[in-house]
Each structure stands twice: as structure tokens, then as C-alpha cells.
Design an enzyme around this catalytic site. Structure first.
Site, mmCIF file in Angstrom:
data_model
loop_
_atom_site.group_PDB
_atom_site.id
_atom_site.type_symbol
_atom_site.label_atom_id
_atom_site.label_comp_id
_atom_site.label_asym_id
_atom_site.label_seq_id
_atom_site.Cartn_x
_atom_site.Cartn_y
_atom_site.Cartn_z
ATOM 1 C CB CYS A 273 -9.441 6.856 17.309
ATOM 2 S SG CYS A 273 -9.454 5.720 18.722
ATOM 3 C CB ILE B 269 -0.949 -0.002 1.205
ATOM 4 C CG1 ILE B 269 -1.952 -1.150 1.100
ATOM 5 C CG2 ILE B 269 -1.694 1.334 1.312
ATOM 6 C CD1 ILE B 269 -2.891 -1.269 2.283
ATOM 7 C CB CYS C 32 -12.489 4.971 22.679
ATOM 8 S SG CYS C 32 -10.870 4.777 21.909
ATOM 9 C CB CYS D 122 -13.679 3.978 18.485
ATOM 10 S SG CYS D 122 -13.311 5.638 19.092
ATOM 11 C CG ASN E 54 2.699 -4.854 13.863
ATOM 12 O OD1 ASN E 54 2.253 -4.235 14.813
ATOM 13 N ND2 ASN E 54 3.500 -5.894 13.997
ATOM 14 C CB CYS F 29 -4.503 -29.668 24.224
ATOM 15 S SG CYS F 29 -6.047 -28.795 23.894
#
Length: 494
Positions: A152, A21, A382, A155, A112, A167
């Protein structure tokens, strides 16, 4: 209000991320005529980037993305532009609130979750508009964020990367993905640095010249024999197969084991290559583009799939799963970056009433692949952009000070916070503390909130170099507080 050429040339834009991007965004910004840009990215260019990050070529492999993206985009699209590149992580202390305030808008082109949360928090604190965008295969999203005016990035809760029960991975894999994750843990255990979170930490192996055989016999034969004996575990599915190394290697071409044999040979070859590297250079970290590591994980994955009667997967699929690679499609990146620039221009032109969150779908919804919705007002609950005073529900008799520190630090992306109860300093963190101070605060951290004098409705204050946040502690019926129950349960096993 539209921007004039002179106004465009004065605007300062920060682009965070120079991947799929980010490359598209840089191109678009320069083609519009912006002259003052900065780009931040920690990563370096590798071969797998070249199919979609069009500013790079083979000669750039191993070089910083931010540096090359700035150079190439300037040469191609904006020779007169001033582009400053930073090859470092976005959490670097030099990118403080004052740094963000020097920009008119920030473009988030990151993949990320924690980094995106960090940039969001910094923009809210600096009162700088943020345009966030992301893609995953054929889908994508663009979100314009105006601090204190729109929601934001945090939020609404974000879904964390998917995990799998320990397991299931260790004892009862039901998909090839489980086998990939198990194999990745094995390579880390054998050749990586010590990791307390490794699922296979109880595995003990020697350092003999036949280490490859010792490992094989344990993980693919003797451990499987133990699992095989559990009648309860295999009530609803076929029991795992028990094959020795010799049985597979010596099988005939007409045997049912013939499909497993190539992976056993690949295991042997890749293991010894990695073992030699380990002996020469010491522990190393997993790298998704390392051929020897992917060979080893491919071999282990497919051997384990055969043992547990699962369909094996290709080397490419193993690499994708082991590297947690989200499929990246150039067309999707191009569409999302274009939408991000449209929202950016609305922000810079003060047309905030026209801002839209944009969604790109894989399949048409009412004959449209693109869906638009108006931005919402900030969520009052928030932690980042809502009220400065927020509620924190907990059981004061169960929660320790460290429990609440861990939860709030993670949720609010705080860095080395100081915690106060009224004017009383309870806890400090950071690299500048003396050994005695660290020991003292560790002791305090283990105390329950009720033992520190907290009562229902009292406040606790968190403060770091960027923001001060106040929380009202609210007691809730323990029967209905899932978080408290989880903490209680975990403490039973400590």
C-alpha cells in the site's frame, strides 16, 4: 480479459483531486467511455492553475475545482456521463468506508501527503483498488495498490517535506531559501493569528503609526548588530553587514547599496498596505497568490540576503519558495495520468499479474525515461495493510501514554482513537467528551507506560470508527533506541 463497452459503462470510479493530474484523469476516463464518476476536491481555482489545469479558464477563478472540472469535462468529453462533484476535504466524515465500497476503483490525484495517506487507509479498509500518482517537475510516479495483495502507499516510508533548523533561519542563513522562510515567519508574526510554532514569537512590536520603522530597525539593524558581535559564529564566513534604513535610502546611485534600495522602498510600501489591511480586517493568513504579501516577503528576503552576503532571488522564486510550490509541468501530468489509466484498466480487467509501478525520470536511464517494476507484496510491518498485530518499540520508563498516542495516531492516520489495555479503557478522545472527562484523560495521558502497568510484551489496543489495531510493546536497550533518546532530551527542556 478485456472490458466490454457495457462493462465499462457500469463501473464506478472515484477521482480524488481535480488539479493538474485530476483534470487529465477525468478527460481520459470519459474518453474511454466510463459513465459513473465522482470527484472530490477542497480547492478553488486561482490564476496560477490555468497554465496546466486545462479544464479551467479565467472566468472560473474563485470557483470550486471539483464543480467546474465535473461540468467542463462532462460537456467536452462525456455528455452522457453522470459526474457527481464534492467541494470539501477528503477527510470529511461523509466519505466513510461504506462510501468507498460503492466504487470499483479509486484514483488518487493529490499533492498532499496526509490526504494521500488517508485515502490509502480508507481503500485498504474498504478493500477497494487504488491507483496513486504524483508529479514533481519533470519526474513522476504511478503506483497501483490492491489491498492485502500489493504494497500500500504506506508500506514504505515517505520522505516528509524538507524543513530547516530554527537557529539557521534566525541567526546564520546560508541560502536565500532560509531568508524566504524567515520572512514568511515575520509576516505571520506581524499580521497573522498567534502561532506557538512561529520562530519569531519572542519579537515584540508596538502598534504605532511608525510600526514599519520600529520593525525595520529591530530585524535589519539592531538584531544584526548583536549577531555581528559573535566571533565564533563568523569564523568560516564573512560577518553580516550593518546598515540603517537612512543609509540605504539616502545612498547615491553609485553606492554599493543601490541594489538594496529598491527592496527597502518595496518593504515600506508593502508593509503599510498590509498594516492598513490588518487594522481594518484583523489578522489574516499567508496566501501565495496575494501580491502585497509576496511583495513584502520579496523585500525582506532580498534585504536579508544583502545583509548576510547572499545572492538575492527574484520575486517569482520567492513566491515559489514561500508557497512551497512544486513546479508543475503539463507534459509530466499528461504522461503520469495516462500511465495511471493504463494501470486502472489492468485492475478493472482483472489482469493483476500485469500491474506495474511506473517511474518517469528527468534524464534517461539506459535510454529510457520510463522505468517499470512489478508490484511487491505487502510489508508485514506496515501499520495499514500488514499484520493486524504490530510491534511498537519503546522505553516503558520514558514513554508516556500520550507519547505513544501521538506517534501511532500520526503513523496510522487514526481519528479520535480509543485506547484500551486488555478490557480496561485507558483513554478516549473526541468532541463529545465532557470537560471532566477531558481533564481526566489528560491526566492519564501524562503517565508513563510502566506506571500504567505495562510490561515488555504486553499489548495495547487502538480503535477508531474505521479500524482496530493491536500493538505489542517491545522493550529495547535504551542505548540503541534513538526515539527514546530524543524524547528524553526534549523532556529535559520542558
Amino acid at each position: 480479459m478485456s472490458l466490454s463497452k457495457e462493462e465499462i459503462e457500469k463501473k464506478r470510479i472515484l477521482v480524488v483531486g481535480a488539479g493538474g493530474i485530476g483534470c487529465e484523469v477525468l478527460k481520459n476516463i470519459l474518453l474511454i467511455g466510463f459513465k459513473h464518476l465522482e470527484v472530490i476536491d477542497l480547492d478553488v481555482i486561482d490564476l496560477s492553475n490555468l497554465n496546466r489545469q486545462f479544464l479551467f479558464n479565467k472566468n472560473h477563478i474563485g470557483q470550486p475545482k471539483s464543480v467546474i472540472a465535473a461540468q467542463v469535462s462532462k460537456e467536452r468529453y462525456g455528455p452522457e456521463a453522470e459526474i457527481v462533484s464534492h467541494h470539501c476535504e477528503i477527510q470529511n466524515n461523509k466519505f466513510n468506508i461504506d462510501y468507498y465500497k460503492t466504487f470499483d476503483v479509486v484514483i488518487n490525484a493529490l499533492d498532499n501527503l496526509n490526504a494521500r495517506k488517508h485515502v490509502n487507509r480508507m481503500c485498504v479498509c474498504a478493500n477497494v483498488p487504488l491507483i496513486d500518482g504524483g508529479t514533481s517537475g519533470f519526474i513522476g510516479q504511478t503506483t497501483p495498490i490492491i489491498p492485502k495483495e500489493t504494497e500500500c502507499y504506506e508500506c514504505q516510508p515517505k520522505v516528509p517535506p524538507k524543513g530547516y533548523a530554527v537557529c539557521t533561519i534566525r541567526s546564520n542563513p546560508s541560502t536565500a531559501v532560509h531568508c524566504v522562510f524567515w520572512s514568511k515567519q515575520l509576516i505571520q508574526k506581524l499580521f497573522g493569528n498567534a502561532d506557538d510554532g512561529n520562530y519569531l514569537n519572542d519579537f515584540q512590536f508596538s502598534s504605532t503609526t511608525t510600526r514599519w520603522k520600529e520593525v525595520y530597525d529591530k530585524v535589519f539593524t539592531s538584531d544584526i548588530k548583536v549577531l555581528h558581535q559573535s566571533e565564533e559564529l563568523w569564523k568560516l564566513r564573512k560577518k553580516p553587514n550593518i546598515w540603517t534604513y537612512e543609509e540605504i535610502i539616502n545612498c547615491s546611485d553609485t553606492s554599493l547599496l543601490k541594489d538594496v534600495k529598491p527592496f527597502v522602498k518595496l518593504y515600506y510600501n508593502s508593509f503599510n498596505i498590509l498594516q492598513q489591511r490588518y487594522e481594518n480586517n484583523g489578522p489574516f493568513e499567508f496566501e501565495k497568490d496575494d501580491d502585497d504579501m509576496i511583495d513584502f516577503i520579496t523585500a525582506c528576503t532580498n534585504i536579508r540576503c544583502a545583509i548576510f552576503n547572499l545572492q538575492g532571488i527574484s520575486r517569482f522564486e520567492v513566491q515559489e519558495k514561500a508557497g512551497n510550490i512544486i513546479p508543475a509541468i503539463p507534459t509530466t501530468n499528461s504522461i503520469i495520468s495516462g500511465l495511471m489509466i493504463i494501470e486502472m484498466m489492468k485492475v478493472l480487467s482483472q489482469k493483476k499479474e500485469n500491474l506495474r509501478i511506473c517511474y518517469l525520470a528527468k534524464k534517461p536511464l539506459k535510454n529510457h525515461l520510463l522505468t517499470f517494476e512489478k508490484t511487491s507484496q505487502p510489508n508485514k510491518q506496515c501499520y495499514i495493510c500488514g499484520n493486524e498485530v504490530s510491534e511498537f518499540v519503546c522505553d516503558l520508563e520514558v514513554f508516556t501514554l500520550k507519547d505513544i498516542i501521538n506517534q501511532i495516531t500520526e503513523r496510522c492516520s487514526l481519528i479520535n482513537p480509543t485506547i484500551l489495555k486488555g478490557d480496561q479503557l485507558l483513554y478516549e478522545s473526541g468532541d463529545d467528551l465532557e470537560k471532566e472527562e477531558i481533564q481526566m484523560y489528560e491526566k492519564v495521558g501524562k503517565k508513563k507506560l510502566i506506571d500504567l502497568g505495562f510490561k515488555d510484551g504486553e499489548t495495547i489496543l487502538f480503535k477508531d470508527d474505521i479500524k482496530t489495531m493491536t500493538f505489542i510493546l517491545k522493550e529495547e536497550d535504551r542505548k540503541h533506541d534513538v526515539i527514546n533518546e530524543e524524547i528524553k532530551d526534549s523532556k529535559k527542556h520542558l
